[in-house]
Design an enzyme around this catalytic site. Structure first.
Site, PDB file in Angstrom:
ATOM      1  N   ARG A 124       0.827  -1.224   0.000  1.00  0.00           N
ATOM      2  CA  ARG A 124       0.000   0.000   0.000  1.00  0.00           C
ATOM      3  C   ARG A 124       0.849   1.257   0.000  1.00  0.00           C
ATOM      4  O   ARG A 124       0.439   2.288  -0.495  1.00  0.00           O
ATOM      5  CB  ARG A 124      -0.916   0.018   1.225  1.00  0.00           C
ATOM      6  CG  ARG A 124      -2.056  -0.972   1.188  1.00  0.00           C
ATOM      7  CD  ARG A 124      -2.684  -1.114   2.554  1.00  0.00           C
ATOM      8  NE  ARG A 124      -1.694  -1.547   3.533  1.00  0.00           N
ATOM      9  CZ  ARG A 124      -1.932  -1.763   4.816  1.00  0.00           C
ATOM     10  NH1 ARG A 124      -3.139  -1.552   5.311  1.00  0.00           N
ATOM     11  NH2 ARG A 124      -0.965  -2.163   5.636  1.00  0.00           N
ATOM     12  N   ASN A 149       3.241 -12.951   0.596  1.00  0.00           N
ATOM     13  CA  ASN A 149       3.905 -12.592   1.856  1.00  0.00           C
ATOM     14  C   ASN A 149       3.122 -11.561   2.669  1.00  0.00           C
ATOM     15  O   ASN A 149       3.209 -11.559   3.903  1.00  0.00           O
ATOM     16  CB  ASN A 149       5.309 -12.049   1.498  1.00  0.00           C
ATOM     17  CG  ASN A 149       5.925 -11.268   2.640  1.00  0.00           C
ATOM     18  OD1 ASN A 149       6.374 -11.851   3.632  1.00  0.00           O
ATOM     19  ND2 ASN A 149       5.937  -9.941   2.525  1.00  0.00           N
ATOM     20  N   TYR A 175      -5.094 -14.544  14.658  1.00  0.00           N
ATOM     21  CA  TYR A 175      -3.869 -14.555  13.847  1.00  0.00           C
ATOM     22  C   TYR A 175      -3.430 -16.002  13.607  1.00  0.00           C
ATOM     23  O   TYR A 175      -3.123 -16.396  12.480  1.00  0.00           O
ATOM     24  CB  TYR A 175      -2.748 -13.747  14.519  1.00  0.00           C
ATOM     25  CG  TYR A 175      -1.463 -13.780  13.713  1.00  0.00           C
ATOM     26  CD1 TYR A 175      -1.390 -13.148  12.469  1.00  0.00           C
ATOM     27  CD2 TYR A 175      -0.344 -14.481  14.160  1.00  0.00           C
ATOM     28  CE1 TYR A 175      -0.226 -13.201  11.700  1.00  0.00           C
ATOM     29  CE2 TYR A 175       0.820 -14.541  13.403  1.00  0.00           C
ATOM     30  CZ  TYR A 175       0.872 -13.891  12.170  1.00  0.00           C
ATOM     31  OH  TYR A 175       2.018 -13.951  11.405  1.00  0.00           O
ATOM     32  N   LYS A 198      -3.111 -18.123  10.025  1.00  0.00           N
ATOM     33  CA  LYS A 198      -1.906 -18.787   9.513  1.00  0.00           C
ATOM     34  C   LYS A 198      -2.120 -20.299   9.397  1.00  0.00           C
ATOM     35  O   LYS A 198      -1.502 -20.947   8.548  1.00  0.00           O
ATOM     36  CB  LYS A 198      -0.692 -18.427  10.382  1.00  0.00           C
ATOM     37  CG  LYS A 198      -0.257 -16.963  10.218  1.00  0.00           C
ATOM     38  CD  LYS A 198       0.159 -16.644   8.776  1.00  0.00           C
ATOM     39  CE  LYS A 198       0.650 -15.231   8.566  1.00  0.00           C
ATOM     40  NZ  LYS A 198       1.083 -14.940   7.198  1.00  0.00           N
ATOM     41  N   GLY A 235       9.556 -18.316  12.862  1.00  0.00           N
ATOM     42  CA  GLY A 235       9.275 -17.876  14.233  1.00  0.00           C
ATOM     43  C   GLY A 235       9.476 -16.369  14.290  1.00  0.00           C
ATOM     44  O   GLY A 235       9.227 -15.671  13.305  1.00  0.00           O
ATOM     45  N   VAL A 257      10.581 -12.847  13.835  1.00  0.00           N
ATOM     46  CA  VAL A 257      11.441 -12.092  12.918  1.00  0.00           C
ATOM     47  C   VAL A 257      11.317 -10.619  13.288  1.00  0.00           C
ATOM     48  O   VAL A 257      10.195 -10.106  13.407  1.00  0.00           O
ATOM     49  CB  VAL A 257      10.997 -12.239  11.437  1.00  0.00           C
ATOM     50  CG1 VAL A 257      12.081 -11.716  10.497  1.00  0.00           C
ATOM     51  CG2 VAL A 257      10.624 -13.673  11.093  1.00  0.00           C
TER      52      VAL A 257
HETATM   53  P1  NDP Z   1       6.015  -6.203   8.051  1.00  0.00           P
HETATM   54  O1  NDP Z   1       4.986  -5.498   8.849  1.00  0.00           O
HETATM   55  O2  NDP Z   1       7.414  -5.677   8.097  1.00  0.00           O
HETATM   56  O3  NDP Z   1       5.562  -6.336   6.527  1.00  0.00           O
HETATM   57  C1  NDP Z   1       4.229  -6.637   6.188  1.00  0.00           C
HETATM   58  C2  NDP Z   1       4.004  -6.348   4.728  1.00  0.00           C
HETATM   59  O4  NDP Z   1       2.631  -6.688   4.414  1.00  0.00           O
HETATM   60  C3  NDP Z   1       4.192  -4.887   4.384  1.00  0.00           C
HETATM   61  O5  NDP Z   1       4.925  -4.771   3.190  1.00  0.00           O
HETATM   62  C4  NDP Z   1       2.779  -4.371   4.188  1.00  0.00           C
HETATM   63  O6  NDP Z   1       2.753  -3.361   3.180  1.00  0.00           O
HETATM   64  C5  NDP Z   1       2.045  -5.619   3.680  1.00  0.00           C
HETATM   65  N1  NDP Z   1       0.614  -5.486   3.924  1.00  0.00           N
HETATM   66  C6  NDP Z   1      -0.026  -5.516   5.118  1.00  0.00           C
HETATM   67  N2  NDP Z   1      -1.332  -5.273   4.958  1.00  0.00           N
HETATM   68  C7  NDP Z   1      -1.535  -5.104   3.607  1.00  0.00           C
HETATM   69  C8  NDP Z   1      -2.674  -4.809   2.800  1.00  0.00           C
HETATM   70  N3  NDP Z   1      -3.889  -4.638   3.340  1.00  0.00           N
HETATM   71  N4  NDP Z   1      -2.512  -4.680   1.479  1.00  0.00           N
HETATM   72  C9  NDP Z   1      -1.281  -4.850   0.914  1.00  0.00           C
HETATM   73  N5  NDP Z   1      -0.170  -5.128   1.624  1.00  0.00           N
HETATM   74  C10 NDP Z   1      -0.293  -5.237   2.952  1.00  0.00           C
HETATM   75  O7  NDP Z   1       5.996  -7.713   8.586  1.00  0.00           O
HETATM   76  P2  NDP Z   1       6.798  -9.021   8.132  1.00  0.00           P
HETATM   77  O8  NDP Z   1       7.738  -8.743   7.038  1.00  0.00           O
HETATM   78  O9  NDP Z   1       7.277  -9.652   9.360  1.00  0.00           O
HETATM   79  O10 NDP Z   1       5.567  -9.883   7.599  1.00  0.00           O
HETATM   80  C11 NDP Z   1       5.547 -10.536   6.349  1.00  0.00           C
HETATM   81  C12 NDP Z   1       4.785 -11.849   6.502  1.00  0.00           C
HETATM   82  O11 NDP Z   1       5.500 -12.672   7.407  1.00  0.00           O
HETATM   83  C13 NDP Z   1       3.383 -11.717   7.089  1.00  0.00           C
HETATM   84  O12 NDP Z   1       2.524 -12.582   6.391  1.00  0.00           O
HETATM   85  C14 NDP Z   1       3.564 -12.176   8.531  1.00  0.00           C
HETATM   86  O13 NDP Z   1       2.367 -12.693   9.067  1.00  0.00           O
HETATM   87  C15 NDP Z   1       4.610 -13.239   8.357  1.00  0.00           C
HETATM   88  N6  NDP Z   1       5.383 -13.599   9.535  1.00  0.00           N
HETATM   89  C16 NDP Z   1       6.054 -12.675  10.263  1.00  0.00           C
HETATM   90  C17 NDP Z   1       6.774 -13.064  11.376  1.00  0.00           C
HETATM   91  C18 NDP Z   1       7.463 -12.086  12.261  1.00  0.00           C
HETATM   92  O14 NDP Z   1       7.786 -12.441  13.417  1.00  0.00           O
HETATM   93  N7  NDP Z   1       7.769 -10.874  11.795  1.00  0.00           N
HETATM   94  C19 NDP Z   1       6.892 -14.474  11.740  1.00  0.00           C
HETATM   95  C20 NDP Z   1       6.143 -15.359  10.909  1.00  0.00           C
HETATM   96  C21 NDP Z   1       5.429 -14.938   9.830  1.00  0.00           C
HETATM   97  P3  NDP Z   1       1.947  -1.976   3.285  1.00  0.00           P
HETATM   98  O15 NDP Z   1       1.774  -1.663   4.756  1.00  0.00           O
HETATM   99  O16 NDP Z   1       2.799  -1.007   2.558  1.00  0.00           O
HETATM  100  O17 NDP Z   1       0.674  -2.249   2.586  1.00  0.00           O
HETATM  101  C1  8X3 Z   2       4.640 -14.137  13.677  1.00  0.00           C
HETATM  102  C2  8X3 Z   2       5.267 -14.925  14.765  1.00  0.00           C
HETATM  103  O1  8X3 Z   2       4.827 -15.927  17.056  1.00  0.00           O
HETATM  104  O2  8X3 Z   2       4.405 -13.558  16.768  1.00  0.00           O
HETATM  105  O3  8X3 Z   2       3.903 -14.942  12.835  1.00  0.00           O
HETATM  106  O4  8X3 Z   2       2.918 -15.175  15.839  1.00  0.00           O
HETATM  107  S1  8X3 Z   2       4.291 -14.890  16.172  1.00  0.00           S
END
Ligand code: NDP
Ligand code: 8X3
Length: 255
Positions: A34, A87, A153, A157, A184, A186
């Site tokens: 976005r 992602n 959440y 997942k 896990g 990140v």
């Molecule tokens: P970030 O918050 O850093 O990145 C999330 C990304 O998702 C951003 O680029 C954001 O872009 C995009 N996003 C969110 N909502 C929307 C929307 N409505 N439309 C389009 N894009 C959207 O988090 P992560 O990089 O950590 O997350 C990436 C993935 O990894 C997610 O699916 C998360 O659930 C998963 N994950 C994360 C973990 C963690 O501990 N960080 C662990 C396990 C899984 P923008 O806001 O610009 O739209």
């Molecule tokens: C993100 C990791 O453990 O915060 O998916 O749900 S946790």
């Protein structure tokens, strides 16, 4: 790697790091999210650093018409998408079910499940038609375990895990690879988003241990995509050394 890759959620964290490593390895990229300013900044950096072919699509993955319009606008030269990395996603809030916010629930379900489905539905047909392609879904340890107050959440997942299997089965006759990457903890913007900008709460998540960095997950993406044609990585669970279970951390500061 001569592949065209569409990454959802490329403005931050795992998506952004994956864009970097794939650009470095010669992929053509379609970056989505976005926040347009971030997309443009990333595109310009990848072009100047790696001389990459990159385009940006700004859309909210929850809005079906926006997704459709954006995907239909992909220009010639980028239309044949070899790899889709689903992602984009988030957690919103951390509350017991009986105190949960319905707005948060809708945001997570609409983004993590429905958004993933919208993009997949629009891109997968060209893969099945061609008889080649690879979809990588970003799941989580939360797709394997349910932890206190993680209810919706975790459910979202778990749905990603289930949809990954479903896609693999449905697209098997067409030779499409489908993989899941489940990290896990990140250290990205994830916790700041979950706690709605409360930096103190967000930083506390990573207290006393070294979390994964987005680059660690990006390396896994590259590994998955670099396998030979006859090998598919179905599912990878990647954890910080200091995390044994969704809520079991060694916070001694030693790991
Ligand atoms: P970030 O918050 O850093 O990145 C999330 C990304 O998702 C951003 O680029 C954001 O872009 C995009 N996003 C969110 N909502 C929307 C929307 N409505 N439309 C389009 N894009 C959207 O988090 P992560 O990089 O950590 O997350 C990436 C993935 O990894 C997610 O699916 C998360 O659930 C998963 N994950 C994360 C973990 C963690 O501990 N960080 C662990 C396990 C899984 P923008 O806001 O610009 O739209
Ligand atoms: C993100 C990791 O453990 O915060 O998916 O749900 S946790």
């Amino acid at each position: 790697m001569n592949k065209t890759v569409l990454i959802t959620g490329a403005t931050s964290g795992i998506g952004q790091a994956t864009a970097g490593i794939l650009a470095e390895n010669g992929c053509r990229l379609i970056l989505t999210g976005r926040r347009e300013d971030r997309l443009i900044q990333l595109r310009d950096r990848l072009i100047s650093t790696f001389n990459s072919d990159v385009i940006c699509l700004k859309f909210d993955i929850r809005i079906r018409e926006e997704v459709k319009k954006a995907i239909e606008s992909i220009p010639e030269g980028f239309r044949e998408i070899d790899v889709l990395i689903n992602n984009a996603g988030l957690a919103a809030g951390l509350n017991p079910v009986h105190e949960g916010s319905m707005d948060d629930w809708e945001q997570m379900i609409d983004t993590n499940i429905k958004g993933l489905l919208y993009v997949t539905r629009l891109i997968a047909p060209q893969m099945t038609e061609r008889g080649s392609g690879h979809i990588i879904n970003v799941s989580s340890i939360a797709g394997r375990e349910t932890y206190p107050m993680g209810n919706v959440y975790c459910a979202s997942k778990h749905a990603v895990q289930s949809l990954t299997k479903a896609m693999r089965i449905d697209m098997l006759p067409y030779g499409i690879k489908v993989s899941s990457v489940a990290p896990g903890a990140v250290n990205t913007e994830f916790s700041t988003v979950r706690f709605k900008g409360d930096k103190e709460k967000a930083d506390a998540v990573y207290n006393g241990f070294t979390p994964l960095m987005a680059a660690d997950v990006a390396e896994v993406m590259l590994f998955i995509l670099n396998r030979p044609a006859h090998v598919n990585i179905d599912d990878i669970l990647i954890m910080p050394s200091a995390q044994a279970y969704s809520r079991d951390f060694n916070r001694s500061g030693k790991l």
